[in-house]
Each structure stands twice: as C-alpha cells, then as structure tokens.
Design a protein around this motif. Structure first.
Motif, mmCIF file in Angstrom:
data_model
loop_
_atom_site.group_PDB
_atom_site.id
_atom_site.type_symbol
_atom_site.label_atom_id
_atom_site.label_comp_id
_atom_site.label_asym_id
_atom_site.label_seq_id
_atom_site.Cartn_x
_atom_site.Cartn_y
_atom_site.Cartn_z
ATOM 1 N N ILE A 1 -28.099 108.522 25.586
ATOM 2 C CA ILE A 1 -26.809 107.906 25.943
ATOM 3 C C ILE A 1 -25.886 107.854 24.733
ATOM 4 C CG2 ILE A 1 -25.710 105.754 26.667
ATOM 5 C CD1 ILE A 1 -28.129 105.210 28.432
ATOM 6 N N LEU A 2 -26.424 107.421 23.590
ATOM 7 C CA LEU A 2 -25.603 107.244 22.393
ATOM 8 C C LEU A 2 -25.180 108.568 21.773
ATOM 9 C CD1 LEU A 2 -27.518 104.266 20.737
ATOM 10 C CD2 LEU A 2 -25.417 104.189 22.081
ATOM 11 N N ALA A 3 -25.921 109.643 22.069
ATOM 12 C CA ALA A 3 -25.589 110.935 21.463
ATOM 13 C C ALA A 3 -24.213 111.436 21.878
ATOM 14 C CB ALA A 3 -26.651 111.982 21.826
ATOM 15 N N GLY A 4 -23.697 110.992 23.013
ATOM 16 C CA GLY A 4 -22.394 111.466 23.476
ATOM 17 C C GLY A 4 -21.299 110.434 23.390
ATOM 18 N N LYS B 1 -29.382 96.352 34.769
ATOM 19 C CA LYS B 1 -28.274 96.522 33.841
ATOM 20 C C LYS B 1 -27.976 98.009 33.743
ATOM 21 C CE LYS B 1 -25.175 95.309 30.831
ATOM 22 N NZ LYS B 1 -23.983 94.549 31.268
ATOM 23 N N LEU B 2 -26.718 98.364 33.945
ATOM 24 C CA LEU B 2 -26.327 99.766 33.929
ATOM 25 C C LEU B 2 -25.177 99.971 32.961
ATOM 26 C CD1 LEU B 2 -26.671 98.865 37.279
ATOM 27 C CD2 LEU B 2 -26.957 101.339 37.326
ATOM 28 N N VAL B 3 -25.135 101.140 32.345
ATOM 29 C CA VAL B 3 -24.017 101.529 31.499
ATOM 30 C C VAL B 3 -23.419 102.812 32.049
ATOM 31 C CG1 VAL B 3 -25.013 100.444 29.467
ATOM 32 C CG2 VAL B 3 -25.461 102.847 29.901
ATOM 33 N N VAL B 4 -22.132 102.973 31.872
ATOM 34 C CA VAL B 4 -21.416 104.102 32.449
ATOM 35 C C VAL B 4 -21.511 105.317 31.537
ATOM 36 C CG1 VAL B 4 -19.159 104.950 33.193
ATOM 37 C CG2 VAL B 4 -19.853 102.600 33.702
ATOM 38 N N VAL B 5 -21.839 106.462 32.127
ATOM 39 C CA VAL B 5 -21.839 107.750 31.436
ATOM 40 C C VAL B 5 -20.941 108.685 32.228
ATOM 41 C CG1 VAL B 5 -23.221 109.756 30.758
ATOM 42 C CG2 VAL B 5 -24.148 107.451 30.478
ATOM 43 N N GLN B 6 -20.010 109.317 31.550
ATOM 44 C CA GLN B 6 -19.091 110.227 32.224
ATOM 45 C C GLN B 6 -19.830 111.455 32.738
ATOM 46 O OE1 GLN B 6 -15.992 109.403 32.997
ATOM 47 N NE2 GLN B 6 -16.378 107.451 31.962
ATOM 48 N N GLY B 7 -19.407 111.917 33.921
ATOM 49 C CA GLY B 7 -20.075 113.057 34.533
ATOM 50 C C GLY B 7 -20.030 114.305 33.684
ATOM 51 N N GLY B 8 -18.993 114.447 32.877
ATOM 52 C CA GLY B 8 -18.888 115.628 32.021
ATOM 53 C C GLY B 8 -19.934 115.655 30.923
ATOM 54 N N TYR B 9 -20.492 114.496 30.562
ATOM 55 C CA TYR B 9 -21.511 114.440 29.513
ATOM 56 C C TYR B 9 -22.922 114.450 30.086
ATOM 57 C CZ TYR B 9 -24.484 112.553 25.842
ATOM 58 O OH TYR B 9 -25.502 112.365 24.954
ATOM 59 N N LYS C 1 -22.840 99.862 24.170
ATOM 60 C CA LYS C 1 -24.080 100.481 24.644
ATOM 61 C C LYS C 1 -25.196 100.546 23.612
ATOM 62 C CE LYS C 1 -21.178 103.403 27.569
ATOM 63 N NZ LYS C 1 -20.734 104.773 27.919
ATOM 64 N N ASP C 2 -24.917 100.260 22.370
ATOM 65 C CA ASP C 2 -25.919 100.410 21.308
ATOM 66 C C ASP C 2 -26.728 99.128 21.158
ATOM 67 O OD1 ASP C 2 -27.447 101.265 19.256
ATOM 68 O OD2 ASP C 2 -25.859 101.290 17.740
ATOM 69 N N TYR C 3 -27.758 98.971 22.016
ATOM 70 C CA TYR C 3 -28.606 97.796 21.972
ATOM 71 C C TYR C 3 -30.056 98.218 22.187
ATOM 72 C CZ TYR C 3 -24.233 95.237 22.462
ATOM 73 O OH TYR C 3 -22.970 94.754 22.270
ATOM 74 N N THR C 4 -30.950 97.403 21.679
ATOM 75 C CA THR C 4 -32.379 97.649 21.888
ATOM 76 C C THR C 4 -32.795 97.102 23.249
ATOM 77 O OG1 THR C 4 -33.066 95.560 20.879
ATOM 78 C CG2 THR C 4 -32.768 97.460 19.409
ATOM 79 N N LEU C 5 -34.024 97.391 23.629
ATOM 80 C CA LEU C 5 -34.529 96.903 24.912
ATOM 81 C C LEU C 5 -34.550 95.375 24.934
ATOM 82 C CD1 LEU C 5 -35.802 97.493 27.669
ATOM 83 C CD2 LEU C 5 -38.029 97.608 26.529
ATOM 84 N N THR C 6 -34.999 94.770 23.840
ATOM 85 C CA THR C 6 -35.031 93.302 23.768
ATOM 86 C C THR C 6 -33.630 92.718 23.871
ATOM 87 O OG1 THR C 6 -37.010 93.431 22.358
ATOM 88 C CG2 THR C 6 -35.803 91.346 22.390
ATOM 89 N N GLU C 7 -32.669 93.358 23.223
ATOM 90 C CA GLU C 7 -31.286 92.873 23.270
ATOM 91 C C GLU C 7 -30.685 93.031 24.664
ATOM 92 O OE1 GLU C 7 -30.213 93.841 18.588
ATOM 93 O OE2 GLU C 7 -29.781 95.310 20.163
#
Length: 870
Positions: free
Chosen positions: A605-608, A639-647, A617-623
C-alpha cells in the motif's frame, strides 16, 4: 565449584529447590543438567546403587553407544565434585566419595535413536546446537520413567522428541509459566521479597508474546522442522512403520470398497483406475497411488486435457445430445513459468502432518498435549501451485447451445400423475381439508393434518394442491429478469475506480466463503519425490477445488453499501485438512494473517503513496487496532484504506515481489489469487418483462467500478453471473396466491438439461411440489457454460434471516425438551405465518453461468419464461 560450599549457601539452595526443612530426605536418584564448554547434557546420580549415568555428553558419531565413562573426562566437567556435593546438599550420610559405576550414554541422532540403527552411517551426529532442547526432553523422560535398562541390564537411551518441536514446547511453557508467576507476584504484592527487573515488568505489561515476538519464533521453528532432512526421514520411517502395522493391503481393499470406481451421472474422469488401453493422459501412474495415503491425496486428480475426450452423457437418452469439445489452453510464456512448479514440498510431504514426538510418533507419557499444533505447523506451504488456466471452469470463450439448456421443457407427453387403483385413500385439496377440519388442537385435528387420516380413522388422505389451482389471465402475473450474484475469480484484480483495502485481520467465526458457491479453481498437485530426484517434472495432475475449500481471508471492498463487491484473497498453498476433524481447514488463524498484513499488504500500500497521503496509512498492525478500538478495547471493527484503481496493478506486483523475495519466510502465501463477489443485487438489476430495460445494462450502469468487458474475457479469469427469472402473481381481485413448482415437470426439465441429481426441497410435506437445486454435469457445463440451477418458491422468504438462504431453526435438543428456546422459536414462526396470510408469493428460477453465456441466454429468456410457465 573449586571451593566447598558454605552451609549458608547450601541452605539457600535447599530453599530454592523447595526441599523439606525438617525430616530426612530419602536417598534416591537425582537428575542434574550440566553445562560444560557450551554444551548441555544430563547426569543421573544414583547414590543408592552407587552409580552415575551420563546422557548426551558427547555429540560425535564415533562416540555413540553405551560405555564406561572416561575418568579424566569425568573430572574435567567436575563430575567428581558433583557426586560429593549432591550428598551434602541433601544431607545424606554414609555415601561413597565416588561411584563404583560410571556409564556414558550417547547417541548418533538428535531426535531418534532408532533411526541410527536403521540408516547406519547415513545420519548426522548431534549438531551441537540443539543440546538445550535435547536435555529438556531427556530430563522429562527420566523424571517420568526413570533410567531404563534392556533385558541384559544395559542402560538404554531415552526416547527423544524432535529438537525443533522441543524448542517450541519450551517457548510455550516458559511463556505460560512466566505469565503465571507474574500474576502471582501482582496478587501477593508487598509480601514478595524479590522485585523483578524493570525490563521484565515492562515486557509483562506490554504483553510477553509480542515483546519477544513469539509468533516469529514459532514460525521459524515450524519452517526449520519442515525443511530438516533428518526430521523428514524420521517422519517417513514412522509413516512406513504405521502402514505395516495397519496392514496396507487390507486397508487399500477397504478404501476401494468405500470409494468404488465412479459410474455416476457425471461420467467422472479417470482418477485412480490404472493404465487404460486408450492411453488417456488422465490416468494417475501407479507409483503415485502405491499406498492408501497417496491414493487418498490423488483422489479425482487428472490432467486438464486428456488425449481422448468424451461427450457429455445423455442420461438414458433424456438429455440434449452434444459433441465432445477440447479445453482451449491460454497462451503460455515460454521464458517464465506462471508459478513455482519445481520448488517447494512434494506429494510425500503432504502425507506428514504428524511430528516426531508425543503420541503421534513416540509414546512419551509426559507429553500432556500431543495433538496441539501451532498455526505455523498447520497453515504452511503444502506444494499446491497454479497453472495459467486455474480459474477457468469452461472450455472456450463462447458457449455452445446455451439457450437450448435454459429452461428446457422436457417430455410433455409423460403422465403428470401416477394413478393408483387403491380404494383406501381419498384425494383432497387444501380448501377441502380446512373445511372438514376438526377442532383446532384436538387429537382428531392431529390425525387429519399430521397423520393424514380421514375422520373415520381408516381412509387415508391423498393431498393434491392442484385441486385448489387458481386460473390467471396473461395480465394477472408478472415476469421479471435480474442479475442476482456476481463471482469473478482472477489472478490480476482490476477496477475502474478506487478500492478500499482491509488493513486488519479477518475475525469472523466462519470464513467469508463458508459454503460451496459452485465456483471452482483448478489447483495443480505438487510433484513427487521421484520427479524431484530426477531433476524435472512429468506429473501435471490437478484437482478441481471448490473456492470454499481453499483457505482465504478478506482483501478489499469495491463500492459502497449493500451493493458493494467483496474481494477475498485465496491461498491455495495452505490447503489441508484438519488432522482431528478431517475437514478442510479454511479459517486462517490471526497469527498467519498478521504476517500477511504487516510484511506484504502494508508495504504494498505504502509503495504507491505520495507524501500528502502517507500519514493516513502508515501504521503498524498494533496502531491500526488501537485506531479502531473503543474505550481502550479492540472492537473487531473492519478498517479499510483507499487505494486508487490505477495503482492496484502495481500494488499486486509489489505483493508478489515481496513473497518471491524470501520463500523461506513467505512461501505459504505464494500462488495467491482473488475472488470478487457480490450477492443480493437483484433489486438493482431487476426489470419487468414487457417493459424497456436489460438486466446487464442495469448492472453496468449501477456498478461502474467494475470493468465488465475486461472481467468477461477468458484470459483475465472466470466471470460467473446468476440470471434470475421470477414469476409473480398479480390478480385483479388481489386474492393472495402462492406459486408452487410441480416437481415432476421440474425434474423432466432438469434431466433434459443434463443436470446432476442435486437436492430436492419439498414444500412442507408435499411430495410432488417444492424446489430443486443442482449442478450441471461437469463435461456438459464446460461446453454449455451453465453450471448451476436453482428452482424454488418464494414462500420461504418470510422465514429467511441470513443472506445465504438458511432458515434458522432451534436445535433438536431444544425441541425434545420443549424449552423456552423452542417455544420462542415456534412463536416467531407462527407470527411470520400469520403475517403472510394475506400476501402473495411467486416462484423463481436461477441459472448460474459464465458472463458470456448469461448475456446470450438473457436475450431469449423472456420468451422461454413465457413458454415454461405453461
């Protein structure tokens, strides 16, 4: 140890050992673990027999055996001082200054003494690293059974469990004991004289499991054990011994009786039937079925494309005849394999869920929990892989004769009622039975409606709902079409808009796909040891697996609300059966999920992400757990985070690169693929026949996040759709009506379409009316591309609570005891029945097939529905 201990020191040691302060301690054997020059071994001092036994002092293969302890060696590790000072510690008087007999007991192999006798010089000596785990095993065995001797009076080396599992046991027991001691310390409080170090208190406060990363240790121990060649030899030897004890031939005969060669309606492909004259490539070679365990594993295994293909069966001439059709392979990349076909575990490895230790391999009486395994031991890589066509259920892109197989009428000339010349019964309809009904709740009423006996007590009632048929004009019923369910199995997920990715493990009591949804994937069986030793692979047998039998978790959501699409990620390499229940284990433990999220999903997720969004979005599992918690307690909420379809495409590449970068760490997650599904969307796609509209157009318009054209193409996976056809009463006088299916006509239609037997669901106690569900014969569905059919009345809707269609009733024991649960359940159903008295309920037909076939049959579905109602 050079100086004699002071009496003060001895008293301190007695308190540490919890020795009695008053009275005499009986002279008996003492077991001591000795540490000398980076090596642990066990010493048993027997002052009653004036003997000392030394276990595991030497690790060299040349020193294996039982022999007199060398006196110089004995003094080098202070064995002489140990003998004398043990007597002082326990206050034993009259003991000798040195034992008369000193025996050194050493063995060649860590984990199994018997293996050395069989494999001779093919085994390795103790590796010098596992002595700590070995002495714990030896100590437990001696404390339980004492020093054992053979018939000739010679000392025998104790049975030792696998050192990999020994370390796992030590980890679990130490964590449990430390937590128990810490709880005791907190309970006693100020009464304790010794205060633990600050680091220890901190570790217990944050959780000892997480502080020492216990799951990582367990995972690496399980991985090391699976890759240990010595442990593998032990397991194979034990499996062979067990087969000899059980009588392999007798068991194989029994297995054959329980699983006879198939002559079912499916015309099953050859599985384990030996060579055939037609040289069919579907035949599994004999060396892969030489014992009952391999035979069980290879059951129904086949080659996807045999040399000789067969036409679908015609079910005694009733089904529509069809010609055979060959499966069309996808274009292959000749430079790169689609999956790892040559590495990983072999077929023989799959046979060994057992570990050498405890009741499963050794009769260790001190093993209190021999059947408990860590998730890392069970949910591991078993060697299953994927071919490029793994998702494809059908032979080609275009179906053949799909329209002919949608609601075929069958033989209209067959008799609709089987006449019976029995004078002991009388035909009655619903209204007639109610008119003659005795007093409600009386025994006469029960005789009529439960036993089916006329008031005279002798004449039987033959219930015939057709006597109450209500004629309708063409304008007094409504025909509807809709698309109700979408299932897309793919290796490369693609959406046109954004996608919301889960960042917390799945916590449901059942896996997302917990029952067979009639969608399948072709999973390639692992190669055998024979192929691996030859340096190549000639075995390309696969098995057709239901998606519900493959371990999986949630991955993402597409869209919002009840019409959103759920995306699941499947892990075929982890497929196995629970060794206790024998059922497919598909609910992945949280520990396995946590590694997937922290090491694979989060970095992908963080790579893009760019700096403007990374803080979200930069959190650990515990966080992430804390961010979703309520009042300092984890709520279990998604808990969900949004990722653009293009990525999304790049994200999947990063995930696979991470898995491939470290096979030792992540091989269990390899070969993962995705399943996108959406259920219960009939309201969004429903159209009334005769009005303008098309269910597929409604689907594309109301669900724009999906690239329907991309999903339908065969090279991108398998798209399945449910076409729903509804029959709804709409009389002018608003009379409440219920539509029922005549099962005789339904069965004729099913037989004509080449469906399997499936399940018949009767409406109440009506033998001739109800519904039916069935899959199409496998060879036929591969050509027609219609795979599952369901026919039912909507009268069950008032009692349906779950989305999967189950009607939740009380348990049998509740009805037997007539308890409050049973009474409440009965009252609830009576309430729903009374509320339905003035309502109408239609009937419904659903057909599941490929996206291409459903789009084809949809064009003529309205005309077919109009004919079929007659």
């Amino acid at each position: 140890m050079e100086n004699d201990p002071e009496e003060e020191e001895l008293e301190h040691m007695r308190r540490q050992l919890c020795l009695p302060t008053d009275g005499v301690i009986k002279v008996q054997q003492v077991v001591v673990v000795v540490h000398h020059i980076d090596h642990y071994f066990v010493v048993v001092a027997d002052h009653t027999e004036n003997a000392m036994y030394v276990f595991g002092r030497h690790v060299g293969k040349d020193l294996a055996g039982v022999y007199l302890q060398d006196d110089d060696d004995w003094r080098s590790w202070k064995g002489d001082l140990l003998w004398v000072r043990l007597a002082k510690l326990f206050q034993w008087e009259g003991c000798s200054l040195a034992p008369n007999l000193m025996l050194s007991v050493n063995w060649s192999q860590v984990g199994d003494q018997l293996l050395a006798l069989i494999l001779a010089d093919k085994v390795h000596g103790q590796n010098g690293l596992d002595c700590g785990a070995v002495v714990c095993s030896v100590t437990k065995a001696i404390l339980t059974d004492g020093v054992e001797f053979d018939q000739e009076g010679m000392v025998v080396a104790p049975t030792i469990e696998c050192s990999h599992y020994g370390r796992l046991r030590l980890l679990n027991e130490n964590i449990q004991n430390l937590q128990r001691c810490h709880h005791l310390y907190e309970t006693l409080g100020s009464d304790m004289f010794v205060v633990p170090e600050e680091s220890a208190s901190y570790a217990m406060s944050v959780g000892l499991e997480g502080f020492i990363r216990a799951d990582t240790i367990r995972k690496r121990l399980a991985t090391a054990r699976d890759r240990c060649t010595v442990c593998k030899r032990v397991r194979q030897m034990k499996v062979a011994e067990q087969e000899v004890e059980d009588g392999t031939e007798e068991q194989e005969d029994k297995w054959e009786q329980q699983n006879p060669k198939s002559d079912s309606e499916d015309g099953e492909l050859e599985c384990i039937e030996g060579p055939r004259n037609d040289c069919s490539l579907a035949v599994v070679p004999p060396y892969l079925t030489q014992n009952k365990k391999k035979k069980k594993l290879m059951e129904k295994a086949r080659r996807r494309v045999p040399v000789k293909i067969r036409a679908p069966t015609t079910k005694r001439g009733k089904a529509i005849p069809m010609k055979p059709q060959r499966f069309q392979m996808l274009p292959r990349n000749k430079r790169h394999d689609f999956d790892d076909y040559y590495g990983g575990p072999t077929l023989e490895d799959m046979m060994e869920l057992q570990r050498p230790g405890g009741l499963e391999a050794y009769p260790n009486s001190w093993d209190v929990a021999p059947t408990i395994r860590s998730p890392w031991e069970l949910f591991k890589n078993y060697g299953f892989t994927l071919e490029p066509e793994f998702a494809l259920m059908f032979n080609r892109q275009e179906p053949l004769m799909a329209k002919e197989h949608l609601l075929p009428i069958g033989d209209l000339n067959s008799p609709t009622v089987e006449e019976d010349d029995n004078d002991d019964w009388e035909g009655l309809g619903m209204e007639e039975m109610l008119a003659m009904a005795p007093t409600e709740g009386s025994s006469d009423s029960m005789n009529v409606f439960v036993r089916g006996v006329m008031p005279d007590g002798e004449t039987l009632i033959k219930f015939d709902p057709a006597r109450d048929a209500y004629p309708l004009r063409l304008d007094e019923y409504i025909l509807s079409l809709d698309i109700d369910t979408i299932i897309w199995v793919t290796y490369k997920l693609r959406v046109l808009t954004e996608i919301s990715v889960h960042v917390l493990p799945y916590t449901g009591a059942k896996p997302p796909i917990w029952k067979n949804n009639h969608a399948y994937a072709e999973v390639l069986m692992p190669q055998s040891d024979r192929d691996k030793d030859m340096g190549g692979r000639t075995e390309w047998f696969s098995n057709r697996k239901s998606l519900s039998a493959i371990p999986h978790i949630h991955f993402a959501k597409v869209g919002q609300g009840s019409g959103s699409f759920n995306v699941h990620v499947m892990f075929p390499r982890m497929m196995h059966k629970n060794p206790i229940s024998g059922r497919s284990a598909t609910l992945i433990p949280v520990e396995i999920q946590s590694l997937w999220f922290t090491d694979i999903v989060y970095p992908a997720i963080l790579a893009g992400e760019n700096p403007s969004t990374v803080s979200y979005k930069d959190y650990t599992l515990t966080e992430w757990r804390w961010k979703t918690s309520i009042n300092d307690r984890f709520s279990g909420k998604d808990k969900l985070v949004v990722v653009q379809g293009g990525y999304l495409t790049r994200m999947q590449e990063v995930m696979r690169d991470i898995v491939d970068s470290d096979p030792d760490e992540y091989d269990r997650y390899g070969s993962f693929f995705f399943v996108m599904d959406c259920r219960g969307i009939k309201d969004s796609t429903n159209i009334v026949v005769g009005h303008e509209g098309d269910p597929y157009e409604e689907l594309c318009r109301k669900f724009p996040a999906c690239d329907w054209e991309y999903m339908e193409k065969r090279q991108n996976g398998q798209l399945l759709m449910d076409l729903g056809m509804g029959f709804h009463p709409n009389p002018v006088d608003k009379t409440p009506l219920v539509f029922l299916w005549d099962l005789m006509r339904v069965n004729e239609s099913y037989d004509t379409a080449g469906m399997n037997a499936g399940k018949v669901h009767h409406a109440g106690m009506m033998g001739r009316y109800g519904g039916r569900q069935s899959e199409m014969e496998q060879k036929r569905q591969a050509i027609v591309q219609l795979c599952f059919r369901s026919t039912y009345s909507l009268i069950y809707q008032p009692f349906r609570k779950s989305q999967a269609g189950e009607i939740n009733m009380c348990e049998d024991i509740d009805a037997y005891e007539v308890n409050s649960t049973y009474r409440n359940n009965l009252e609830s159903h009576i309430m729903m029945m009374r509320g339905s008295l003035r309502k109408s309920f239609g009937a419904r037909e659903e057909m599941r097939g490929s996206g291409t076939s459903i789009r084809q049959v949809m064009q003529d579905a309205a005309a077919l529905v109009s004919v079929f109602k007659k």
